[in-house]
Design an enzyme around this catalytic site. Structure first.
Site, mmCIF file in Angstrom:
data_model
loop_
_atom_site.group_PDB
_atom_site.id
_atom_site.type_symbol
_atom_site.label_atom_id
_atom_site.label_comp_id
_atom_site.label_asym_id
_atom_site.label_seq_id
_atom_site.Cartn_x
_atom_site.Cartn_y
_atom_site.Cartn_z
ATOM 1 N N HIS A 70 0.825 -1.224 0.000
ATOM 2 C CA HIS A 70 0.000 0.000 0.000
ATOM 3 C C HIS A 70 0.853 1.267 0.000
ATOM 4 C CE1 HIS A 70 -3.884 -2.085 0.786
ATOM 5 N NE2 HIS A 70 -3.107 -2.960 1.392
ATOM 6 N N ASN A 143 -10.217 -2.899 2.429
ATOM 7 C CA ASN A 143 -9.909 -2.944 0.997
ATOM 8 C C ASN A 143 -11.182 -2.753 0.195
ATOM 9 O OD1 ASN A 143 -7.153 -3.414 1.176
ATOM 10 N ND2 ASN A 143 -7.298 -5.613 0.873
ATOM 11 N N HIS A 334 -4.021 1.131 11.940
ATOM 12 C CA HIS A 334 -3.807 -0.133 12.637
ATOM 13 C C HIS A 334 -5.176 -0.749 12.980
ATOM 14 C CE1 HIS A 334 -2.493 -3.220 15.181
ATOM 15 N NE2 HIS A 334 -2.186 -2.552 16.274
HETATM 16 FE FE1 HDE Z 1 -2.461 -4.801 5.519
HETATM 17 N N1 HDE Z 1 -0.662 -4.006 5.986
HETATM 18 N N2 HDE Z 1 -1.841 -6.598 6.108
HETATM 19 N N3 HDE Z 1 -4.218 -5.639 4.889
HETATM 20 N N4 HDE Z 1 -3.095 -3.047 4.857
HETATM 21 C C1 HDE Z 1 -0.292 -2.730 5.805
HETATM 22 O O1 HDE Z 1 0.823 -1.422 7.398
HETATM 23 C C2 HDE Z 1 -0.746 -6.829 6.859
HETATM 24 C C3 HDE Z 1 -4.564 -6.959 5.008
HETATM 25 C C4 HDE Z 1 -4.347 -2.728 4.412
HETATM 26 O O2 HDE Z 1 -3.239 3.458 4.088
HETATM 27 C C5 HDE Z 1 1.035 -2.415 6.438
HETATM 28 O O3 HDE Z 1 1.158 0.771 7.700
HETATM 29 C C6 HDE Z 1 -0.699 -8.218 7.239
HETATM 30 C C7 HDE Z 1 -5.963 -7.139 4.774
HETATM 31 C C8 HDE Z 1 -4.412 -1.350 4.028
HETATM 32 O O4 HDE Z 1 -1.580 3.360 5.513
HETATM 33 C C9 HDE Z 1 1.424 -3.728 7.117
HETATM 34 C C10 HDE Z 1 -1.786 -8.807 6.677
HETATM 35 C C11 HDE Z 1 -6.436 -5.889 4.499
HETATM 36 C C12 HDE Z 1 -3.136 -0.843 4.279
HETATM 37 C C13 HDE Z 1 0.268 -4.626 6.735
HETATM 38 C C14 HDE Z 1 -2.512 -7.774 5.975
HETATM 39 C C15 HDE Z 1 -5.339 -4.980 4.575
HETATM 40 C C16 HDE Z 1 -2.351 -1.918 4.791
HETATM 41 C C17 HDE Z 1 2.040 -1.808 5.503
HETATM 42 C C18 HDE Z 1 -2.198 -10.248 6.718
HETATM 43 C C19 HDE Z 1 -7.879 -5.502 4.140
HETATM 44 C C20 HDE Z 1 -2.667 0.565 4.029
HETATM 45 C C21 HDE Z 1 2.140 -0.351 5.882
HETATM 46 C C22 HDE Z 1 -2.512 -10.687 7.999
HETATM 47 C C23 HDE Z 1 -8.801 -5.704 5.216
HETATM 48 C C24 HDE Z 1 -2.853 1.428 5.233
HETATM 49 C C25 HDE Z 1 1.329 -0.230 7.070
HETATM 50 C C26 HDE Z 1 -2.531 2.862 4.921
HETATM 51 C C27 HDE Z 1 -1.017 -1.787 5.193
HETATM 52 C C28 HDE Z 1 0.206 -5.885 7.171
HETATM 53 C C29 HDE Z 1 -3.670 -8.050 5.248
HETATM 54 C C30 HDE Z 1 -5.492 -3.578 4.300
HETATM 55 C C31 HDE Z 1 2.768 -4.299 6.767
HETATM 56 C C32 HDE Z 1 0.375 -8.856 8.071
HETATM 57 C C33 HDE Z 1 -6.751 -8.446 4.848
HETATM 58 C C34 HDE Z 1 -5.608 -0.624 3.460
HETATM 59 O O5 HDE Z 1 1.468 -3.590 8.497
#
Ligand code: HDE
Length: 679
Positions: A70, A143, A334
């Protein structure tokens, strides 16, 4: 500009340097900023030049790591209003008090691409909302696709490694059309459902304003009696859910890599504030096991026909950021930022996210004090015994920084639930410690087929084409074959067409897809809302146009909320036959049909060969992308020359009034899929 508590708080941090004298960061006014201090006019620069050193050092440290996923995002401020109290389900303040307007900050993003990548790539879009509530920040980090690729967070690094550019040559950028992604899919078949969405039109949205948002996981709402309900969160865009076509998306990537942020920015600047309704799907605790899927499985959605979406409030985005780095880049979302009345389920994907987000902020924002950055600060006070760390801004006064204590009368003290203290829902859990996929998570294809069954013929065509494109870019023939075999489970016809397109072996006669005939009409974009509001029309016009007719037609379109942008061969002003004037916004050189929702051809007398050629090219391309096209006056000839005049969504008329009405309807319809186009 809205005027809420968050804005007031941000005011304290806003700095306007305009009209001020230049100083160092120590406040020292400087008399010179163009030349470093040297030993003689042609001599070496001196170490004592503190101004040069400070300026250069700061510059050298301007970048922070981009988000691991993202990275490419854009955000805006706004507010959330509740329609009616949800106290039956939750004690969250912002979901029970209808008199409150809760400030929000929303960041939209692509997932795979790096920070500078194009915005119209095929990908899921992030839809993250930070609610600045009086009880603390609540983040709904969702999402635009309601399910996810994997069921357990421990696989996330694998998924992302497979999706991102391949490590040996860092190609391709912001694309899933490559070997490692599809190898991951074939070997992790739980991805089937989300892959269907990712190959559908949902993955190439027309605008951030025209996307749904989904919390994806099952969460809990808990009311003041301690009763819990399972919940899924939705954002429903007021303008409906709409997409571009794949050829257009790829061309947009080149013509305007900022297409989505530009659209959001302009809409807000023009006072056309994007609106989304918050929807809840609720399942009672006792119904947890009444479905043919496990409600904890993040690869499953709750069909809206079975569990209706209740619209409970509206979010309006009404202010652009002042500074993209300070706000959009530094915002730290978060899923674990919750308020009383909202709790987690045991979805193993969600559970892992609860660890990852703080961890990632620590590296990205350089330490544990990122909550003090203006964009991340809650609007309510916060007090605890956490101290120090890089970049600490708060000056905590007093002697005591531990709990329990007597020197500060044991404060800051925990708040009871009655005082607003957060209490975790007391769910009973027991079991063996195991590393296993639950038996109830093992059906990977039924909902993938439900999605396929719910698509219109046009949407199915787009999905088949997307699969053929993506796998057409895969080099390894075994990976291609594995994917064909895998998606035979979803739809045999789809797999057969795919095999045919990519030179793989089609499914055997005996092979059959899963036996699911159910569909969910809510999943098709054909059943969304349609409106001409904020749709753009590229008006191709030249001098000596019919002033009276054109102003009548444009007035009508503008009244319907349509945005007209004038295209001609040169910039400047054009004159109508009645002396009226019209400003040219773009030339054929600075614009392209892909940048508009529709084209209105008016033309003019005695045009050059080049003008006619460029105009026809615009029209032909818009036609290929199923866009509404209108023509009056001299513009009609271009359509006739290309034999397009009798096609669906092509509006031609000599009657200005009838034309304006019919064209506005054609624009509202978004795209005209019944057009006879060979893709
Ligand atoms: Fe994320 N995801 N994600 N994700 N995600 C990040 O956090 C992660 C997942 C989503 O505009 C990171 O700050 C793991 C699902 C958005 O700043 C990180 C898993 C969904 C954004 C991270 C998921 C999301 C992130 C990278 C599997 C939809 C952008 C930078 C368990 C519900 C937030 C950050 C923004 C961002 C980890 C799966 C949505 C690495 C470990 C499912 C919208 O922490």
């Amino acid at each position: 500009m809205s005027n809420n508590k968050k804005d007031e708080q941000l005011d304290a941090y806003r700095t306007d340097d305009q009209g001020k004298k230049l100083t160092t960061n120590q406040g020292l006014k400087m008399a010179e900023d163009e030349f470093s201090l040297k030993a003689g006019e042609r001599g070496p620069t001196l170490l004592e030049d503190f101004h040069f050193r400070e300026k250069m050092t700061h510059f050298d440290h301007e970048r922070i790591p981009e988000r691991i996923v993202h990275a490419r995002g854009f955000a805006a401020h706004g507010e959330f209003e509740l329609y009616e109290s949800l106290e039956k389900y939750t004690k969250a303040d912002f979901l029970t008090d209808t008199s409150k307007k809760t400030p929000v900050f929303v960041r939209f993003s692509t997932v795979a691409g790096s920070k500078g990548s194009s915005e119209t790539v095929r990908d899921a879009r992030g839809f993250s909302t930070k609610f600045y509530t009086e009880q603390g920040n609540y983040d709904l980090v969702g999402n635009n696709i309601p399910v996810f690729f994997i069921q357990d967070a421990i696989k996330f690094p694998d998924l992302v490694h497979a999706l991102k550019p391949e490590p040996h040559n860092e190609m391709p950028q912001a694309a899933s059309a490559h070997d490692t992604f599809w190898d991951f899919v074939a070997n992790n078949q739980e991805a089937a459902h989300m892959v269907m969405w990712a190959m559908s039109d949902r993955a190439i949205p027309r605008s951030f304003r025209m996307m749904e948002g989904f919390g994806v996981h099952t969460f809990r709402l808990v009311n003041s009696q301690g009763q819990s309900h399972f919940v899924k969160f939705h954002w429903k865009p007021k303008l409906g859910t709409h997409s571009v076509v794949w050829d257009e998306a790829q061309k947009l990537s080149g013509k305007d890599a900022d297409f989505h942020r530009g659209d959001l920015w302009e809409s807000i600047e023009n006072g056309e504030y994007p609106e989304y309704e918050l929807g809840l799907q609720i399942i009672r605790e006792e119904d947890e096991h009444s479905f043919d899927f496990d409600i904890l499985d993040p690869t499953k959605l709750w069909p809206e026909e079975d569990v209706p979406v209740q619209l409970v409030g509206k979010m309006t985005l009404n202010r652009n950021v002042d500074n993209v780095f300070a706000e959009t880049e530094q915002v730290a979302f978060h899923p674990g930022h919750v308020v009383p009345g909202i709790d987690f389920s045991n979805d193993p994907l969600l559970q892992g996210r609860l660890f990852s987000y703080t961890d990632t902020q620590l590296i990205r924002l350089g330490g544990p004090n990122f909550h003090e950055l203006p964009i991340n600060r809650p609007v309510c006070p916060f007090h605890n015994n956490q101290r120090d760390g890089y970049g600490r801004q708060t000056i905590n006064v007093g002697q005591v920084s531990y709990h329990k204590n007597s020197l500060a009368s044991n404060t800051p003290s925990p708040a009871s639930p009655e005082e607003g203290g957060y209490e975790h829902y007391q769910e009973k859990v027991e079991g063996y410690k195991v590393r296993k996929r639950s038996e109830s998570f093992k059906d990977h294809f039924s909902q993938a087929r439900l999605f396929w069954n719910s698509m219109s013929e046009a949407e199915k065509g787009h999905i088949t084409e997307a699969f053929s494109f993506e796998l057409g870019k895969v080099g390894d023939s075994s990976v291609k074959q594995q994917v064909v075999d895998m998606f035979t489970n979803v739809d045999k016809e789809l797999a057969t067409s795919l095999a045919d397109a990519i030179g793989a072996t089609p499914p055997s006669e005996g092979a059959q897809h899963v036996n699911v005939s159910k569909s969910s009409p809510a999943l098709s974009q054909e059943n969304t809302k349609f409106s001409a509001h904020t749709r753009t029309v590229g008006l191709i016009i030249s001098n000596n146009f019919n002033g009276k007719d054109i102003s009548h037609i444009l007035d009508h379109l503008r009244n319907e909320g349509v945005i007209i942008e004038v295209i001609s061969d040169k910039q400047g002003k054009l004159q109508g036959d009645d002396g009226s004037e019209i400003n040219v916004d773009h030339t054929f050189l600075t614009s392209e049909s892909v940048l508009f929702d529709s084209i209105y051809a008016v033309g003019g007398p005695n045009l050059s060969k080049k003008f006619n050629h460029d105009a026809k090219y615009f029209i032909q391309e818009a036609f290929q992308h199923f866009k509404p096209i209108g023509a009056t006056h001299d513009g009609k000839q271009w359509l006739e020359d290309n034999s397009l005049q009798n096609s669906p969504g092509v509006v031609i008329s000599d009657d200005p009034d009838a034309f304006a009405k019919e064209f506005a309807n054609a624009i509202a319809a978004h795209r005209h899929w019944s057009r006879d186009i060979v893709l």
